[in-house]
Design a protein around this motif. Structure first.
Motif, PDB file in Angstrom:
ATOM      1  N   ASP A 130       0.890  -1.166   0.000  1.00 32.41           N
ATOM      2  CA  ASP A 130       0.000   0.000   0.000  1.00 32.41           C
ATOM      3  C   ASP A 130       0.922   1.208   0.000  1.00 32.41           C
ATOM      4  N   SER A 157      -0.714   6.735  -2.150  1.00 31.55           N
ATOM      5  CA  SER A 157      -1.984   7.026  -1.488  1.00 31.55           C
ATOM      6  C   SER A 157      -2.224   8.486  -1.103  1.00 31.55           C
ATOM      7  N   ASN A 203      -4.218  12.248  -1.109  1.00 29.27           N
ATOM      8  CA  ASN A 203      -5.601  12.595  -0.811  1.00 29.27           C
ATOM      9  C   ASN A 203      -6.189  13.472  -1.906  1.00 29.27           C
ATOM     10  N   HIS A 226       3.738  11.900   0.528  1.00 26.45           N
ATOM     11  CA  HIS A 226       3.295  10.929  -0.474  1.00 26.45           C
ATOM     12  C   HIS A 226       4.413  10.641  -1.468  1.00 26.45           C
ATOM     13  N   TYR A 240      -3.857   3.618  -2.701  1.00 27.37           N
ATOM     14  CA  TYR A 240      -5.119   3.679  -1.964  1.00 27.37           C
ATOM     15  C   TYR A 240      -5.451   5.146  -1.689  1.00 27.37           C
ATOM     16  N   TYR A 260     -11.590   6.727   8.892  1.00 29.37           N
ATOM     17  CA  TYR A 260     -10.403   6.177   8.226  1.00 29.37           C
ATOM     18  C   TYR A 260     -10.148   4.735   8.664  1.00 29.37           C
ATOM     19  N   ASP A 274     -10.171   1.161   6.716  1.00 27.09           N
ATOM     20  CA  ASP A 274      -8.940   0.368   6.634  1.00 27.09           C
ATOM     21  C   ASP A 274      -9.159  -1.078   7.109  1.00 27.09           C
ATOM     22  N   TYR A 308       2.407  -1.417   4.530  1.00 33.67           N
ATOM     23  CA  TYR A 308       1.812  -0.083   4.407  1.00 33.67           C
ATOM     24  C   TYR A 308       2.952   0.915   4.458  1.00 33.67           C
ATOM     25  N   VAL A 358       3.742   4.243   4.836  1.00 35.57           N
ATOM     26  CA  VAL A 358       3.051   5.467   5.281  1.00 35.57           C
ATOM     27  C   VAL A 358       3.895   6.145   6.366  1.00 35.57           C
ATOM     28  N   GLN A 377       1.437   8.135  11.494  1.00 30.65           N
ATOM     29  CA  GLN A 377       0.262   7.264  11.564  1.00 30.65           C
ATOM     30  C   GLN A 377       0.519   5.981  12.344  1.00 30.65           C
ATOM     31  N   PHE A 436      -1.957   2.489  12.697  1.00 31.30           N
ATOM     32  CA  PHE A 436      -1.665   1.130  12.230  1.00 31.30           C
ATOM     33  C   PHE A 436      -1.576   0.133  13.381  1.00 31.30           C
TER      34      PHE A 436
HETATM   35  N1  ARG Z   1      -4.308   8.873   2.329  1.00 26.54           N
HETATM   36  C1  ARG Z   1      -3.608   8.666   3.558  1.00 26.54           C
HETATM   37  C2  ARG Z   1      -2.837   9.929   3.951  1.00 26.54           C
HETATM   38  O1  ARG Z   1      -2.463  10.700   3.112  1.00 26.54           O
HETATM   39  C3  ARG Z   1      -2.612   7.538   3.463  1.00 26.54           C
HETATM   40  C4  ARG Z   1      -3.237   6.184   3.239  1.00 26.54           C
HETATM   41  C5  ARG Z   1      -2.341   5.072   3.625  1.00 26.54           C
HETATM   42  N2  ARG Z   1      -2.890   3.764   3.437  1.00 26.54           N
HETATM   43  C6  ARG Z   1      -3.809   3.215   4.241  1.00 26.54           C
HETATM   44  N3  ARG Z   1      -4.270   2.027   3.914  1.00 26.54           N
HETATM   45  N4  ARG Z   1      -4.222   3.781   5.344  1.00 26.54           N
HETATM   46  O2  ARG Z   1      -2.614  10.156   5.116  1.00 26.54           O
END
Ligand code: ARG
Length: 552
Positions: free
Chosen positions: A113, A116, A118, A127, A153, A297, A301, A319, A321, A325, A329
């Motif tokens: 993943d 992703s 926004n 990103h 995603y 969110y 998920d 993931y 990311v 976050q 997770f």
């Molecule tokens: N769109 C989210 C962001 O910018 C990140 C997504 C990451 N992937 C996930 N499966 N939560 O913070």
């Protein structure tokens, strides 16, 4: 690890793994290529490590070594340089693009993943990190024969769209939106995010979740405009995805998920909201459904993870990311585990740190304005062009393509040479320099090797009369590549590949400056070294997602 060392040490009675753990690679070549410390054997053999070393050296099979000697409690192994050179160079020239790969992931699937971004927001610098690192991890895993599924995603659902819609309804119009979409959408969001519109924004998101026509139309328009912008960025970066997904696709699966959580006894009611209490795990409370019925969110998920498990039967799901976050997770994986999904342990948050500016502040705004990814990319490409123009006079198309590749090498390498979990300074000027630990330096070294190879015919039959120090160091480095791949994959650490590539290029440049290649007595052998170097550097760059070019 050289198999001959492991073989030689089998007489210690230790297992292959134990030997591998103990064996050292001395920095100083006078201590050999490998050194084995005898301390751990002292207990079982009931002798001093010094005696053990002396005793073992007498009995060890010395085939494949120039010399094996006991020095204090150590046994030092010196590989036979000619044999090593012969084996490695032939192996590289035979395996070519495959040199360094292995089949450990055969039949297994890894979901990644990544990226992703926004919808209706600028493509963020975080990103970009996720895109670059996720892409490299995918290449490394593929090199180990895994099947990888790169999923983008998109953040295309959530309360922020209520805010966007309010902003648009109050202040927006389509004409201005189409003119400078990303900046305009940012403004709409800022407007809609004001406290006085909170309730209206909530209502609009509720309507969107319920399929209201107008809400859906506006949302689709924001999405289409954003995607156009993102796709242009991906094209420049040269990154592709296997699946384009998004939070919105899971809207319909929310009810089913909530019922499942309820059935499994995990849901609690709290002031009309639905939560999963993770206080026992030290993870606070995960909000699953708000009082107004809106999902979150993490709700999405959860459904996404279960869906992917069914679809891909992954052996691992990564993931990629940012580390901000982390809690999200941890909560996600813990809830999946509590739901009885044993595969939750195969889900990994591959976190990355922040980009900082030169003052050590979060790099996302410049002079108070949001930095747009398109602008950064354009700026890098322009910088690259002016570097190229200093050395070459190119026709427009070629100039553009070469500049794009150098820009990618600069940004990708500038990022990947840092361990992903650390914050790093985003310093374009340094990234793009042709000297030092940079992407362009690597491309430059490769171009140097290629230009030599273009001038002559490479013969497969080279005779090695002697191996000098520079040749030896470079060949050693070439032989290390397969191991580096294994550890980079295990640690999910593209930076190991990046460091390797830089060391390799440095050893090549040392060799290049001290050993004449074309026209020398050793020409055939040295050309084989150059050819092997070019191949291995190219393989390493490929794992970093960096495109190569013939000329700089
Ligand atoms: N769109 C989210 C962001 O910018 C990140 C997504 C990451 N992937 C996930 N499966 N939560 O913070």
């Amino acid at each position: 690890m050289s198999a001959s060392v492991i073989n030689a040490l089998k007489l210690t009675g230790l297992s292959e793994e134990e030997i591998e753990k103990l064996i050292e690679r001395p920095k100083d070549q006078t201590h050999g290529d490998f050194a084995f410390p005898c301390f751990t054997l002292a207990k079982t053999m009931k002798k001093s490590p010094v005696h053990i070393a002396q005793d073992l050296v007498k009995r060890i099979d010395k085939d494949g070594f120039e010399k094996v000697e006991a020095v204090g409690p150590y046994i030092n192994f010196f590989l036979d340089s000619k044999k090593l050179a012969n084996n490695i160079l032939n192996k590289i020239m035979k395996e070519k693009k495959k040199y360094g790969s292995n089949s450990s992931g055969k039949g297994k699937t890894i979901v990644i993943d990544m990226s992703s971004p926004n919808i209706a927001k600028p493509f963020g610098i975080g990103h970009l990190r996720s895109t670059i690192i996720g892409n490299s991890i995918s290449e490394i895993k593929k090199f180990e024969s895994y099947k990888t599924v790169k999923i983008n995603y998109l953040g295309d659902w959530g309360t922020q769209f209520g805010k966007m819609i309010v902003g648009y309804k109050k202040f927006g119009n389509e004409k201005d939106l189409r003119k400078d979409p990303i900046k305009y959408m940012l403004q709409l969001y800022v407007e809609g995010n004001k406290e006085e519109y909170e309730q209206e924004a909530r209502d609009w998101f509720r309507k969107l979740e319920d399929g209201n026509k107008e809400a859906t139309r506006l949302w689709k328009m924001f999405k289409e405009i954003s995607l156009k912008n993102f796709n242009a960025i991906y094209k420049k970066l040269g990154v592709e995805f296997d699946v384009i997904s998004g939070e919105s696709l899971y809207n319909k699966k929310m009810d089913k998920l909530v019922i499942e959580l309820e059935k499994k006894g995990l849901l609690e009611r709290n002031d009309g909201a639905l939560i999963v209490d993770l206080n026992k795990e030290g993870l606070g409370v995960a909000l699953i459904k708000k009082t107004d019925g809106a999902t979150l969110y993490i709700t999405r998920d959860l459904a996404v993870a279960i869906d992917r498990c069914n679809n891909y039967k992954f052996s691992q799901m990564l993931y990629e990311v940012g580390q901000e976050q982390k809690l999200h997770f941890k909560q996600l994986f813990t809830i999946l585990d509590k739901m009885g999904y044993t595969w939750a342990k195969n889900c990994v948050h591959v976190e990355h740190g922040l980009y900082l500016d030169q003052d050590g502040k979060k790099f996302s705004t410049r002079k108070g304005k949001t930095v747009l990814m398109e602008e950064i990319l354009e700026e890098t490409i322009e910088l690259a062009k002016s570097e190229i123009k200093k050395r070459d006079n190119l026709e427009e198309n070629e100039l553009n393509e070469r500049a794009r590749k150098i820009a990618i090498a600069s940004i990708f390498y500038g990022d990947l040479k840092n361990h992903r979990a650390y914050d790093m300074v985003f310093d374009l000027e340094r990234f793009i320099s042709f000297e030092g630990d940079t992407g362009p330096y690597l491309l430059y070294s490769l171009a140097r090797a290629n230009s030599m190879l273009e001038k002559v015919k490479i013969s497969k039959n080279f005779k090695i009369t002697s191996v000098d120090n520079y040749e030896r160091k470079l060949i050693n480095e070439l032989s290390n590549f397969p191991e580096i791949v294994v550890s980079a994959s295990k640690e999910l650490s593209p930076s190991s590949i990046a460091h390797y590539a830089y060391n390799l290029a440095q050893k090549f440049n040392e060799f290049y400056h001290s050993c004449q290649v074309i026209g020398s007595k050793e020409e055939k052998f040295r050309l084989a070294i150059v050819k092997s170097f070019a191949q291995v550097l190219q393989n390493a760059l490929h794992l970093l997602g960096i495109p190569t070019l013939k000329k700089m």
